[in-house]
Design a protein around this motif. Structure first.
Motif, PDB file in Angstrom:
ATOM      1  N   GLY A 323      -1.952  75.657  98.258  1.00 42.53           N
ATOM      2  CA  GLY A 323      -2.258  75.782  97.280  1.00 42.53           C
ATOM      3  C   GLY A 323      -3.389  76.135  97.377  1.00 42.53           C
ATOM      4  N   ALA A 324      -3.814  75.192  98.846  1.00 41.15           N
ATOM      5  CA  ALA A 324      -5.687  75.458  99.281  1.00 41.15           C
ATOM      6  C   ALA A 324      -6.315  76.492  99.128  1.00 41.15           C
ATOM      7  CB  ALA A 324      -6.132  74.576 100.065  1.00 41.15           C
ATOM      8  N   VAL A 325      -5.771  77.697  99.721  1.00 46.46           N
ATOM      9  CA  VAL A 325      -6.541  78.679  99.779  1.00 46.46           C
ATOM     10  C   VAL A 325      -6.145  79.908  98.990  1.00 46.46           C
ATOM     11  CG1 VAL A 325      -6.536  80.385 101.628  1.00 46.46           C
ATOM     12  CG2 VAL A 325      -5.714  78.140 102.389  1.00 46.46           C
ATOM     13  N   ARG A 326      -6.983  80.526  99.194  1.00 47.33           N
ATOM     14  CA  ARG A 326      -7.505  81.286  97.475  1.00 47.33           C
ATOM     15  C   ARG A 326      -8.203  82.967  98.522  1.00 47.33           C
ATOM     16  NH1 ARG A 326      -9.807  77.807  93.050  1.00 47.33           N
ATOM     17  NH2 ARG A 326      -9.590  76.192  94.043  1.00 47.33           N
ATOM     18  N   LYS A 327      -7.423  83.760  97.765  1.00 45.85           N
ATOM     19  CA  LYS A 327      -7.291  85.350  98.677  1.00 45.85           C
ATOM     20  C   LYS A 327      -8.512  85.938  97.511  1.00 45.85           C
ATOM     21  CE  LYS A 327      -5.165  89.190  99.966  1.00 45.85           C
ATOM     22  NZ  LYS A 327      -3.974  90.174 100.375  1.00 45.85           N
ATOM     23  N   ALA A 328      -9.686  86.030  98.011  1.00 44.69           N
ATOM     24  CA  ALA A 328     -10.088  87.619  97.138  1.00 44.69           C
ATOM     25  C   ALA A 328     -10.183  88.787  98.709  1.00 44.69           C
ATOM     26  CB  ALA A 328     -12.033  86.619  97.348  1.00 44.69           C
ATOM     27  N   ASN A 329     -10.514  89.967  97.509  1.00 41.40           N
ATOM     28  CA  ASN A 329     -10.249  90.765  97.803  1.00 41.40           C
ATOM     29  C   ASN A 329     -11.873  91.465  97.966  1.00 41.40           C
ATOM     30  OD1 ASN A 329      -7.249  91.722  98.162  1.00 41.40           O
ATOM     31  ND2 ASN A 329      -6.809  91.572  96.682  1.00 41.40           N
ATOM     32  N   THR A 330     -12.549  90.852  96.693  1.00 44.15           N
ATOM     33  CA  THR A 330     -14.047  91.242  97.136  1.00 44.15           C
ATOM     34  C   THR A 330     -14.979  89.975  97.419  1.00 44.15           C
ATOM     35  OG1 THR A 330     -13.870  91.585  94.968  1.00 44.15           O
ATOM     36  CG2 THR A 330     -13.265  93.242  96.057  1.00 44.15           C
ATOM     37  N   ILE A 331     -15.920  91.012  97.000  1.00 45.49           N
ATOM     38  CA  ILE A 331     -17.107  89.736  97.206  1.00 45.49           C
ATOM     39  C   ILE A 331     -17.176  89.052  95.584  1.00 45.49           C
ATOM     40  CG2 ILE A 331     -19.530  89.004  96.965  1.00 45.49           C
ATOM     41  CD1 ILE A 331     -19.723  90.474 100.011  1.00 45.49           C
ATOM     42  N   LEU A 332     -16.652  90.398  94.950  1.00 50.46           N
ATOM     43  CA  LEU A 332     -17.031  89.882  92.941  1.00 50.46           C
ATOM     44  C   LEU A 332     -15.968  89.098  93.019  1.00 50.46           C
ATOM     45  CD1 LEU A 332     -18.094  90.526  90.739  1.00 50.46           C
ATOM     46  CD2 LEU A 332     -15.876  92.388  90.261  1.00 50.46           C
ATOM     47  N   GLU A 333     -14.699  89.188  93.290  1.00 47.16           N
ATOM     48  CA  GLU A 333     -13.680  87.873  93.237  1.00 47.16           C
ATOM     49  C   GLU A 333     -13.835  86.824  94.106  1.00 47.16           C
ATOM     50  OE1 GLU A 333     -10.222  89.560  94.786  1.00 47.16           O
ATOM     51  OE2 GLU A 333      -9.588  91.637  93.371  1.00 47.16           O
ATOM     52  N   LEU A 334     -14.601  86.378  94.638  1.00 48.77           N
ATOM     53  CA  LEU A 334     -15.118  85.768  95.959  1.00 48.77           C
ATOM     54  C   LEU A 334     -15.887  85.061  95.108  1.00 48.77           C
ATOM     55  CD1 LEU A 334     -14.786  84.187  98.523  1.00 48.77           C
ATOM     56  CD2 LEU A 334     -15.957  85.081  99.332  1.00 48.77           C
ATOM     57  N   ALA A 335     -16.808  85.396  94.068  1.00 49.43           N
ATOM     58  CA  ALA A 335     -17.821  84.651  93.548  1.00 49.43           C
ATOM     59  C   ALA A 335     -16.968  83.742  92.450  1.00 49.43           C
ATOM     60  CB  ALA A 335     -18.918  86.008  93.422  1.00 49.43           C
ATOM     61  N   ALA A 336     -16.374  84.379  91.919  1.00 51.20           N
ATOM     62  CA  ALA A 336     -15.492  84.140  90.570  1.00 51.20           C
ATOM     63  C   ALA A 336     -14.564  82.989  90.799  1.00 51.20           C
ATOM     64  CB  ALA A 336     -14.937  85.449  90.264  1.00 51.20           C
ATOM     65  N   THR A 337     -14.413  82.935  92.688  1.00 47.09           N
ATOM     66  CA  THR A 337     -13.644  81.608  92.959  1.00 47.09           C
ATOM     67  C   THR A 337     -14.471  80.835  92.400  1.00 47.09           C
ATOM     68  OG1 THR A 337     -11.913  83.230  93.268  1.00 47.09           O
ATOM     69  CG2 THR A 337     -11.627  80.920  94.115  1.00 47.09           C
ATOM     70  N   MET A 338     -15.614  81.333  93.092  1.00 43.78           N
ATOM     71  CA  MET A 338     -16.627  79.728  94.014  1.00 43.78           C
ATOM     72  C   MET A 338     -17.597  78.977  92.567  1.00 43.78           C
ATOM     73  SD  MET A 338     -17.899  81.432  97.189  1.00 43.78           S
ATOM     74  CE  MET A 338     -18.721  79.943  98.049  1.00 43.78           C
ATOM     75  N   GLY A 339     -17.363  80.243  91.793  1.00 44.25           N
ATOM     76  CA  GLY A 339     -18.418  80.201  90.807  1.00 44.25           C
ATOM     77  C   GLY A 339     -19.958  80.402  91.186  1.00 44.25           C
ATOM     78  N   CYS A 340     -19.886  80.585  91.809  1.00 46.38           N
ATOM     79  CA  CYS A 340     -21.712  81.644  92.334  1.00 46.38           C
ATOM     80  C   CYS A 340     -21.749  83.275  91.665  1.00 46.38           C
ATOM     81  CB  CYS A 340     -21.695  81.162  93.258  1.00 46.38           C
ATOM     82  SG  CYS A 340     -20.555  82.123  94.465  1.00 46.38           S
ATOM     83  N   SER A 341     -23.345  83.276  91.943  1.00 46.91           N
ATOM     84  CA  SER A 341     -24.164  84.351  91.971  1.00 46.91           C
ATOM     85  C   SER A 341     -22.828  85.243  93.128  1.00 46.91           C
ATOM     86  CB  SER A 341     -25.145  84.138  91.677  1.00 46.91           C
ATOM     87  OG  SER A 341     -25.964  85.737  92.092  1.00 46.91           O
ATOM     88  N   VAL A 342     -23.076  86.911  92.346  1.00 45.77           N
ATOM     89  CA  VAL A 342     -22.579  87.849  93.257  1.00 45.77           C
ATOM     90  C   VAL A 342     -23.147  87.925  94.076  1.00 45.77           C
ATOM     91  CG1 VAL A 342     -21.148  89.877  93.884  1.00 45.77           C
ATOM     92  CG2 VAL A 342     -20.790  88.595  91.429  1.00 45.77           C
ATOM     93  N   GLU A 343     -24.373  88.481  93.900  1.00 47.89           N
ATOM     94  CA  GLU A 343     -25.713  88.131  94.318  1.00 47.89           C
ATOM     95  C   GLU A 343     -26.466  87.835  95.812  1.00 47.89           C
ATOM     96  OE1 GLU A 343     -25.715  90.806  90.823  1.00 47.89           O
ATOM     97  OE2 GLU A 343     -25.959  88.723  91.167  1.00 47.89           O
ATOM     98  N   THR A 344     -26.242  86.519  95.071  1.00 50.46           N
ATOM     99  CA  THR A 344     -26.351  85.336  95.964  1.00 50.46           C
ATOM    100  C   THR A 344     -25.183  85.353  97.354  1.00 50.46           C
ATOM    101  OG1 THR A 344     -27.657  84.069  94.273  1.00 50.46           O
ATOM    102  CG2 THR A 344     -27.010  82.640  96.246  1.00 50.46           C
ATOM    103  N   LEU A 345     -24.094  84.933  96.627  1.00 50.66           N
ATOM    104  CA  LEU A 345     -23.421  85.449  97.434  1.00 50.66           C
ATOM    105  C   LEU A 345     -22.992  86.702  98.635  1.00 50.66           C
ATOM    106  CD1 LEU A 345     -20.598  84.205  98.931  1.00 50.66           C
ATOM    107  CD2 LEU A 345     -19.089  85.202  97.476  1.00 50.66           C
ATOM    108  N   GLN A 346     -23.489  87.717  98.258  1.00 50.36           N
ATOM    109  CA  GLN A 346     -23.618  89.073  99.054  1.00 50.36           C
ATOM    110  C   GLN A 346     -24.609  88.806  99.971  1.00 50.36           C
ATOM    111  OE1 GLN A 346     -21.740  92.546  98.464  1.00 50.36           O
ATOM    112  NE2 GLN A 346     -23.176  92.240 101.210  1.00 50.36           N
ATOM    113  N   ALA A 347     -26.132  87.967  99.633  1.00 50.79           N
ATOM    114  CA  ALA A 347     -26.743  87.990 100.441  1.00 50.79           C
ATOM    115  C   ALA A 347     -27.065  86.771 101.965  1.00 50.79           C
ATOM    116  CB  ALA A 347     -28.114  87.374  99.714  1.00 50.79           C
ATOM    117  N   THR A 348     -26.159  86.375 100.999  1.00 48.98           N
ATOM    118  CA  THR A 348     -24.925  84.728 102.474  1.00 48.98           C
ATOM    119  C   THR A 348     -24.628  85.615 103.300  1.00 48.98           C
ATOM    120  OG1 THR A 348     -25.679  82.826 100.344  1.00 48.98           O
ATOM    121  CG2 THR A 348     -24.355  82.225 102.772  1.00 48.98           C
TER     122      THR A 348
END
Length: 463
Positions: A323-348
């Protein structure tokens, strides 16, 4: 030692890849030997590894048309260690490991050269693996080969004593058995093919402070006993600051995730949504870099094509099952999974593009595409790369540089070829030292046992 003590020409402490290689070559030379294994079933660091062995100019590598040389391999080892790796061992091991792989193949062990990507620091494809691509499978094949060759293994035999005479010649060892009794065996040559100190928290705290908060992904048998014996014998120690870390230890599941995903375009992003290092420098030093991040964690982020590639590696398959692999369909979902800012993650992620320098020294092959996948990881300590100082024939050296008469060491018990820092570890250096060193140690032991040599069974003191 007691007069009635059973005698074996060569005793080998430890039955991991190093000990088994030593035993196989000794039996090829017609030399009797016994492997002393602390566990009920041999495993050690090898069984916990991916089982990948770097070697240049093997028959297999040549048959695939891969242009390589021992000199090029040695240069890669030295370059990764920034010149710190012991030159005599680099030359000896890079030559010997090829001989060992060829001999193991002749004995029936099937290898393949891993395809599709280069491991950090290697200029060509030279990583050999059994078809299962696991250290456990490599161990099983080597155990079977050693047994068929006539090598005996005494399991649940925890070495606690080494007997020596007044001339520093090893006479034998004492092993603690499951019932608490001490069984003693005399020998003409002793090979320490056992452990480092990664499982000894006190030694790690003292000598590897950067790993104090690291998970330990190695074998508990790495308790530093070989180093303790060496100190008691007056042996010289070297490169105690060298070790293999790994920056991709899946948490909280406690499993290894292959670094191939990172090398082929995946990235490591911290809990704030930022990348923090050039991941292609190596997975060993990545352990320190990950542990320096908030919460001592990072996220391995990748996409669908990389997921397909990752599923070819057994360690990743097990992590995904857990169960280690998390799927995210969008950067918004990915940011929620990681607990970080969407804007920061998008820039990265915007910095991850084809032939685009990212400010950290890495140039990517392509852009990551949704859906994204993420695995939470931390830094881990796998095994140490320092230990007893040895010469090019694996003889253990005294403090003054003179070799002890009949004590040999290789693998985890001896200094490796990674220098004295975490960044000196070239992918596969552990098994390079284990299998290359075991091959050399066997040759040295066989040479010491010439027909005129008379077993030394005189009494001595325990040290």
């Amino acid at each position: 030692m007691p007069e009635e003590t059973a005698h074996v020409p060569v005793l080998i402490v430890g039955s991991g890849a190093c000990g088994l290689t030593t035993a196989i070559r000794l039996r090829m030379a017609g030399v009797e030997c016994v492997l002393l294994e602390r566990d009920a079933v041999p495993s050690g660091s090898t069984a916990l590894s991916s089982g990948f062995v770097p070697a240049a100019q093997t028959r297999l590598q040549k048959s695939l048309g891969i242009e390589d040389s021992h000199a090029a391999f040695a240069q890669d080892v030295v370059a990764k260690s920034h010149g710190q790796a012991a030159p005599h061992l680099v030359q000896a091991y890079t030559q010997a490991v090829s001989q060992a792989i060829d001999a193991l193949e002749e004995k029936g062990i099937k290898f393949e050269v891993l395809d599709g990507f280069l491991f950090p620091g290697h200029r060509v494809r030279r990583m050999h693996a059994v078809p299962e691509h696991t250290g456990l499978a490599l161990m099983a094949a080597m155990e079977r080969t050693a047994s068929q060759a006539g090598a005996d293994t005494l399991t649940e035999a925890l070495v606690r004593e080494i007997w020596m005479d007044d001339n520093d010649r090893v006479l034998g060892v004492g092993c603690m058995r499951p019932d608490g009794s001490m069984e003693r065996l005399a020998c003409d040559v002793l090979v320490l093919a056992c452990n480092g100190y990664g499982g000894n928290a006190a030694m790690v705290n003292e000598m590897l402070p950067a790993m104090r908060n690291a998970a330990f992904g190695g074998h508990v048998g790495n308790d530093g006993s070989a180093i303790a014996w060496g100190k008691a014998m007056g042996a010289r120690l070297a490169d105690l600051g060298g070790y293999q870390g790994h920056g991709s230890w899946v948490t909280p599941q406690g499993a290894l995730m292959t670094w191939a995903i990172i090398m082929e375009g995946g990235v490591q992003i911290n809990g704030e949504g930022r990348r923090f290092h050039d991941e292609t420098q190596g997975y060993s030093e990545a352990a320190v870099n990950v542990l320096d991040q908030p919460g001592n964690i990072a996220w391995n982020v990748f996409d669908g094509p990389l997921l397909d590639m990752a599923r070819k590696f057994p360690d990743f398959v097990e992590a995904e099952k857990a169960g280690a692999v998390r799927k995210a369909n969008t950067i918004l979902e990915l940011a929620a999974t990681m607990g970080c800012s969407v804007e920061t993650l998008q820039a990265t992620l915007d910095q991850v593009g084809p032939q685009q320098a990212d400010g950290l020294g890495r140039v990517f092959k392509r852009t990551l595409q949704a859906p994204y996948y993420a695995v939470k990881v931390t830094g881990a300590l796998f095994h140490t790369q320092g230990g007893l100082d040895i010469d090019a024939t694996c003889r253990v050296l005294r403090e003054d540089g003179r070799p002890l008469p009949n004590l040999l060491a290789a693998g985890g018990a001896a200094r490796g070829v990674s220098g004295n820092e975490v960044w000196g570890y070239l992918s596969g250096n552990g098994l390079l030292s284990a299998i290359g060193g075991g091959w050399i140690a066997a040759g040295t032991a066989a040479n010491q046992l010439n027909p005129e040599y008379q077993p030394n069974r005189s009494k001595g003191t325990i040290r």
